[in-house]
Motif scaffolding. Structure first.
Motif, PDB file in Angstrom:
ATOM      1  N   LYS A 187      47.286  34.877  49.066  1.00 18.61           N
ATOM      2  CA  LYS A 187      46.307  34.454  48.064  1.00 18.61           C
ATOM      3  C   LYS A 187      45.337  33.458  48.686  1.00 18.61           C
ATOM      4  CE  LYS A 187      49.293  32.876  45.142  1.00 18.61           C
ATOM      5  NZ  LYS A 187      49.814  32.186  43.940  1.00 18.61           N
ATOM      6  N   THR A 229      52.972  34.336  42.722  1.00 17.02           N
ATOM      7  CA  THR A 229      53.626  33.305  43.532  1.00 17.02           C
ATOM      8  C   THR A 229      54.915  33.843  44.145  1.00 17.02           C
ATOM      9  OG1 THR A 229      52.701  31.536  42.161  1.00 17.02           O
ATOM     10  CG2 THR A 229      54.645  31.001  43.482  1.00 17.02           C
ATOM     11  N   THR A 276      48.797  35.991  31.241  1.00 16.86           N
ATOM     12  CA  THR A 276      48.181  35.432  32.446  1.00 16.86           C
ATOM     13  C   THR A 276      49.166  34.580  33.230  1.00 16.86           C
ATOM     14  OG1 THR A 276      46.019  35.402  31.357  1.00 16.86           O
ATOM     15  CG2 THR A 276      46.271  34.034  33.320  1.00 16.86           C
ATOM     16  N   GLU A 277      49.942  33.745  32.528  1.00 17.32           N
ATOM     17  CA  GLU A 277      50.898  32.883  33.225  1.00 17.32           C
ATOM     18  C   GLU A 277      52.005  33.699  33.896  1.00 17.32           C
ATOM     19  OE1 GLU A 277      51.693  32.387  28.689  1.00 17.32           O
ATOM     20  OE2 GLU A 277      49.985  32.669  30.050  1.00 17.32           O
ATOM     21  N   ARG A 302      43.530  36.655  37.255  1.00 19.81           N
ATOM     22  CA  ARG A 302      44.892  36.828  36.735  1.00 19.81           C
ATOM     23  C   ARG A 302      44.845  37.392  35.318  1.00 19.81           C
ATOM     24  NH1 ARG A 302      44.142  34.888  41.730  1.00 19.81           N
ATOM     25  NH2 ARG A 302      45.891  33.681  42.570  1.00 19.81           N
ATOM     26  N   THR A 310      50.556  34.971  37.121  1.00 19.82           N
ATOM     27  CA  THR A 310      50.514  33.878  38.095  1.00 19.82           C
ATOM     28  C   THR A 310      51.880  33.657  38.733  1.00 19.82           C
ATOM     29  OG1 THR A 310      48.725  32.789  36.877  1.00 19.82           O
ATOM     30  CG2 THR A 310      49.996  31.432  38.413  1.00 19.82           C
ATOM     31  N   ARG A 311      52.934  33.650  37.910  1.00 22.72           N
ATOM     32  CA  ARG A 311      54.290  33.462  38.449  1.00 22.72           C
ATOM     33  C   ARG A 311      54.686  34.622  39.360  1.00 22.72           C
ATOM     34  NH1 ARG A 311      55.470  31.614  33.107  1.00 22.72           N
ATOM     35  NH2 ARG A 311      56.347  33.658  32.585  1.00 22.72           N
ATOM     36  N   ARG A 323      40.768  33.358  44.251  1.00 21.31           N
ATOM     37  CA  ARG A 323      40.930  34.558  43.431  1.00 21.31           C
ATOM     38  C   ARG A 323      41.244  35.788  44.269  1.00 21.31           C
ATOM     39  NH1 ARG A 323      35.947  35.238  39.398  1.00 21.31           N
ATOM     40  NH2 ARG A 323      36.789  37.353  39.480  1.00 21.31           N
TER      41      ARG A 323
END
Length: 219
Positions: free
Chosen positions: A194, A184, A176-177, A165, A180-181, A197
């Motif tokens: 997913k 998702t 990075t966060e 990420r 990730t969101r 990784r």
């Protein structure tokens, strides 16, 4: 001649047979350089099949992704219409097929295919509008769109590497966060899978259409 435009994405266009028949077919393989930055724009080019990445290649070999194009897009049309050299390089991210139209400038397109010429000018007007609306947005694109195009580019160019990420974020300028969101969100939409990784892209064309939809919603 009636052009069938995609209502949601102005710059995607279904060309009718009488226009398609005027073009020469050129197939390409994944990894092919379709044109380099600085090359002269000699022909009007349409992506009939396949995925193409528009990138800046630095002298040290670093690639900076500008955009990813799927099927039914004209490639490098702005440079062609104004008679300028290409401002970036085009790299094939999959096998595919181009349609090369035998016109050497805007005047010839206007003379032989006036409705297509009108569509191309509308495409430029739309691009200018979006550029103006993004003037105060240093990131240029909505972050989800940037992440989607980066995913496609990295997975097609380096399919065996498991991108983190953080690496995806560094490539497209996202935290990075945030990556990730976004992943998702894309997984919930059924566009990716997913496994640790590993990220599997289910349908690249659907991802591109989703990305374009994010851009439309932002304006």
């Amino acid at each position: 001649m009636k052009l069938h435009l995609n209502n949601a994405f102005d710059n995607r266009i279904d060309l009718p047979e009488n226009i398609l028949n005027k073009a020469m077919t050129k197939r390409f393989k994944k990894g092919d350089i379709l044109f380099n930055k600085g090359d002269q724009s000699k022909n009007l080019t349409y992506i009939n099949r396949g995925i193409v990445g528009l990138v800046n290649l630095a002298p040290n070999g670093h690639e900076s992704l500008l955009r990813v194009f799927g099927e039914k897009f004209f490639l490098g049309y702005r440079s062609f219409l104004v008679g300028e050299n290409y401002h970036a390089s085009a790299i094939a991210l999959s096998d595919g097929e181009l349609l090369i139209f035998p016109y050497t400038g805007a005047e010839e397109v206007q003379a032989h295919l006036p409705e297509l010429f009108l569509h191309l000018t509308r495409m430029i007007a739309r691009d200018l509008r979006i550029a103006e609306e993004r003037f105060n947005d240093i990131t240029g694109k909505r972050v989800v769109s940037r992440i989607i195009e980066t995913l496609i580019f990295l997975k097609q160019r380096h399919p065996k590497y498991q991108w983190t990420r953080r690496e995806i974020g560094e490539f497209c300028g996202a935290k990075t966060e945030t990556v990730t969101r976004a992943l998702t969100k894309l997984e919930k939409a059924g566009l990716i899978e997913k496994q640790g990784r590993e990220i599997h892209l289910k349908d690249i064309q659907e991802l591109l259409e989703y990305s374009e939809g994010q851009e439309v919603l932002s304006h």
